[in-house]
Design a protein around this motif. Structure first.
Motif, mmCIF file in Angstrom:
data_model
loop_
_atom_site.group_PDB
_atom_site.id
_atom_site.type_symbol
_atom_site.label_atom_id
_atom_site.label_comp_id
_atom_site.label_asym_id
_atom_site.label_seq_id
_atom_site.Cartn_x
_atom_site.Cartn_y
_atom_site.Cartn_z
ATOM 1 N N LEU A 163 2.889 -1.415 -1.703
ATOM 2 C CA LEU A 163 2.630 -0.022 -1.354
ATOM 3 C C LEU A 163 3.595 0.925 -2.049
ATOM 4 C CD1 LEU A 163 1.713 -0.279 2.419
ATOM 5 C CD2 LEU A 163 0.209 0.370 0.532
ATOM 6 N N ALA A 164 4.848 0.528 -2.156
ATOM 7 C CA ALA A 164 5.823 1.361 -2.867
ATOM 8 C C ALA A 164 5.444 1.441 -4.341
ATOM 9 C CB ALA A 164 7.229 0.805 -2.701
ATOM 10 N N ALA A 165 4.960 0.334 -4.883
ATOM 11 C CA ALA A 165 4.414 0.218 -6.234
ATOM 12 C C ALA A 165 5.453 0.385 -7.341
ATOM 13 C CB ALA A 165 3.247 1.186 -6.445
ATOM 14 N N PHE A 166 6.181 1.486 -7.343
ATOM 15 C CA PHE A 166 7.112 1.779 -8.430
ATOM 16 C C PHE A 166 8.484 1.227 -8.072
ATOM 17 C CE2 PHE A 166 3.670 4.807 -8.513
ATOM 18 C CZ PHE A 166 3.259 4.712 -9.832
ATOM 19 N N MET A 167 8.680 -0.016 -8.485
ATOM 20 C CA MET A 167 9.878 -0.784 -8.142
ATOM 21 C C MET A 167 10.579 -1.184 -9.437
ATOM 22 S SD MET A 167 9.603 -1.663 -4.696
ATOM 23 C CE MET A 167 10.476 -3.204 -4.597
ATOM 24 N N PRO A 168 11.828 -1.642 -9.326
ATOM 25 C CA PRO A 168 12.464 -2.226 -10.511
ATOM 26 C C PRO A 168 11.660 -3.428 -10.992
ATOM 27 C CG PRO A 168 14.071 -1.875 -8.766
ATOM 28 C CD PRO A 168 12.719 -1.618 -8.172
ATOM 29 N N LYS A 169 11.799 -3.740 -12.270
ATOM 30 C CA LYS A 169 11.034 -4.852 -12.850
ATOM 31 C C LYS A 169 11.230 -6.130 -12.041
ATOM 32 C CE LYS A 169 9.816 -6.868 -17.247
ATOM 33 N NZ LYS A 169 9.938 -6.757 -18.684
ATOM 34 N N ASP A 170 12.472 -6.403 -11.647
ATOM 35 C CA ASP A 170 12.742 -7.575 -10.801
ATOM 36 C C ASP A 170 13.426 -7.106 -9.520
ATOM 37 O OD1 ASP A 170 13.302 -9.965 -9.575
ATOM 38 O OD2 ASP A 170 14.682 -10.677 -11.119
ATOM 39 N N HIS A 171 12.626 -6.770 -8.518
ATOM 40 C CA HIS A 171 13.192 -6.255 -7.267
ATOM 41 C C HIS A 171 13.811 -7.368 -6.418
ATOM 42 C CE1 HIS A 171 9.213 -7.442 -5.743
ATOM 43 N NE2 HIS A 171 9.764 -7.462 -4.551
ATOM 44 N N THR A 172 13.754 -8.602 -6.898
ATOM 45 C CA THR A 172 14.361 -9.723 -6.171
ATOM 46 C C THR A 172 15.779 -10.026 -6.650
ATOM 47 O OG1 THR A 172 13.479 -11.418 -7.666
ATOM 48 C CG2 THR A 172 12.076 -10.753 -5.803
ATOM 49 N N ASP A 173 16.279 -9.264 -7.615
ATOM 50 C CA ASP A 173 17.626 -9.470 -8.158
ATOM 51 C C ASP A 173 18.639 -8.732 -7.288
ATOM 52 O OD1 ASP A 173 20.033 -9.432 -9.576
ATOM 53 O OD2 ASP A 173 19.059 -9.152 -11.517
ATOM 54 N N GLN A 174 19.249 -9.460 -6.348
ATOM 55 C CA GLN A 174 20.157 -8.837 -5.394
ATOM 56 C C GLN A 174 21.392 -8.263 -6.073
ATOM 57 O OE1 GLN A 174 21.431 -11.255 -2.062
ATOM 58 N NE2 GLN A 174 22.086 -9.452 -0.927
ATOM 59 N N ALA A 192 5.451 -3.387 -9.395
ATOM 60 C CA ALA A 192 5.103 -4.255 -8.272
ATOM 61 C C ALA A 192 3.643 -4.700 -8.335
ATOM 62 C CB ALA A 192 5.371 -3.555 -6.939
ATOM 63 N N ARG A 193 2.833 -3.987 -9.114
ATOM 64 C CA ARG A 193 1.405 -4.323 -9.241
ATOM 65 C C ARG A 193 1.040 -4.772 -10.646
ATOM 66 N NH1 ARG A 193 -1.582 0.296 -5.605
ATOM 67 N NH2 ARG A 193 -0.018 0.365 -3.963
ATOM 68 N N GLN A 194 1.990 -4.630 -11.553
ATOM 69 C CA GLN A 194 1.759 -4.955 -12.961
ATOM 70 C C GLN A 194 0.528 -4.233 -13.502
ATOM 71 O OE1 GLN A 194 3.829 -6.928 -15.211
ATOM 72 N NE2 GLN A 194 5.080 -6.136 -13.543
ATOM 73 N N ALA A 195 0.426 -2.952 -13.167
ATOM 74 C CA ALA A 195 -0.703 -2.140 -13.605
ATOM 75 C C ALA A 195 -0.318 -0.671 -13.568
ATOM 76 C CB ALA A 195 -1.907 -2.369 -12.691
ATOM 77 N N GLU A 196 -1.026 0.127 -14.363
ATOM 78 C CA GLU A 196 -0.869 1.571 -14.276
ATOM 79 C C GLU A 196 -1.717 2.053 -13.101
ATOM 80 O OE1 GLU A 196 -0.582 4.675 -17.642
ATOM 81 O OE2 GLU A 196 -2.692 4.678 -17.044
ATOM 82 N N ILE A 197 -1.100 2.868 -12.245
ATOM 83 C CA ILE A 197 -1.839 3.399 -11.087
ATOM 84 C C ILE A 197 -1.608 4.889 -10.970
ATOM 85 C CG2 ILE A 197 -1.688 1.204 -9.815
ATOM 86 C CD1 ILE A 197 0.348 2.708 -7.927
ATOM 87 N N GLU A 198 -2.436 5.501 -10.151
ATOM 88 C CA GLU A 198 -2.288 6.920 -9.871
ATOM 89 C C GLU A 198 -1.316 7.099 -8.710
ATOM 90 O OE1 GLU A 198 -5.267 10.690 -9.652
ATOM 91 O OE2 GLU A 198 -5.846 8.968 -8.443
ATOM 92 N N GLU A 199 -0.501 8.139 -8.813
ATOM 93 C CA GLU A 199 0.342 8.503 -7.686
ATOM 94 C C GLU A 199 0.086 9.960 -7.369
ATOM 95 O OE1 GLU A 199 4.585 8.263 -8.317
ATOM 96 O OE2 GLU A 199 4.440 9.169 -10.279
ATOM 97 N N PHE A 200 0.197 10.268 -6.094
ATOM 98 C CA PHE A 200 0.029 11.638 -5.626
ATOM 99 C C PHE A 200 1.391 12.286 -5.516
ATOM 100 C CE2 PHE A 200 -4.001 10.232 -3.155
ATOM 101 C CZ PHE A 200 -4.737 10.209 -4.339
ATOM 102 N N ILE A 201 1.449 13.557 -5.879
ATOM 103 C CA ILE A 201 2.702 14.314 -5.836
ATOM 104 C C ILE A 201 2.587 15.347 -4.721
ATOM 105 C CG2 ILE A 201 4.298 15.806 -7.111
ATOM 106 C CD1 ILE A 201 2.989 14.552 -9.692
#
Length: 159
Positions: free
Chosen positions: A31-42, A146-155
């Protein structure tokens, strides 16, 4: 929201390890979608957020529910525009916590206008923003790691 007490306090270094665990939830990351490439890297997460805590342009607060760390909320700046971001542990979704936290944060954070960006299908976050007075002012497209795709975001914007 039942009888839970939602409070904010400045984020501390000790909060970061718990906040890192929250963002590992795959549904939340989607749902957040726009995450770091590897969000599992603590290690990378902790280093990044330690820097953020020292940055005077970032206003970061921890969200507590009945005294328990439940998420974070922050104002940051990109190209001179103030933006809002928040993250809530999955266990607290749908209980009014994000709305209460954002309302509280808006009393602490004077920056206006304030921008909120949200994935097109993150209806919960869209509702939080509109309930707190933000209005949809546009759309954008971006690569959501997080989705490995281009998506639309609302501003959304709060004036």
């Amino acid at each position: 929201m039942s009888n839970q007490q939602v409070t904010l306090r400045p984020t501390e270094v000790a909060d970061l390890a718990v906040l890192f665990q929250f963002q590992l939830n795959e549904e939340a990351a989607h749902l957040a979608a726009f995450m770091p490439k590897d969000h599992t890297d603590q290690t990378a997460y902790l280093a990044k957020y330690r820097r953020f805590l020292l940055d005077p342009t970032i206003h970061m607060q921890s969200i507590l529910v009945d005294g328990v760390l439940a998420g974070s909320i922050a104002k940051f700046e990109i190209e001179g525009e103030a933006e809002i971001t928040y993250w809530l542990d999955r266990r607290y979704w749908g209980r009014g916590v994000a709305t209460a936290a954002l309302r509280g944060f808006l009393q602490l954070e004077p920056a206006r206008p304030l921008i909120g960006r949200v994935a097109f299908d993150n209806f919960g976050s869209q509702k939080v923003l509109t309930t707190c007075g933000f209005h949809k002012v546009g759309t954008d497209k971006g690569f959501a790691s997080a989705r490995q795709a281009e998506i639309e975001e609302f501003i959304y914007q709060l004036s």
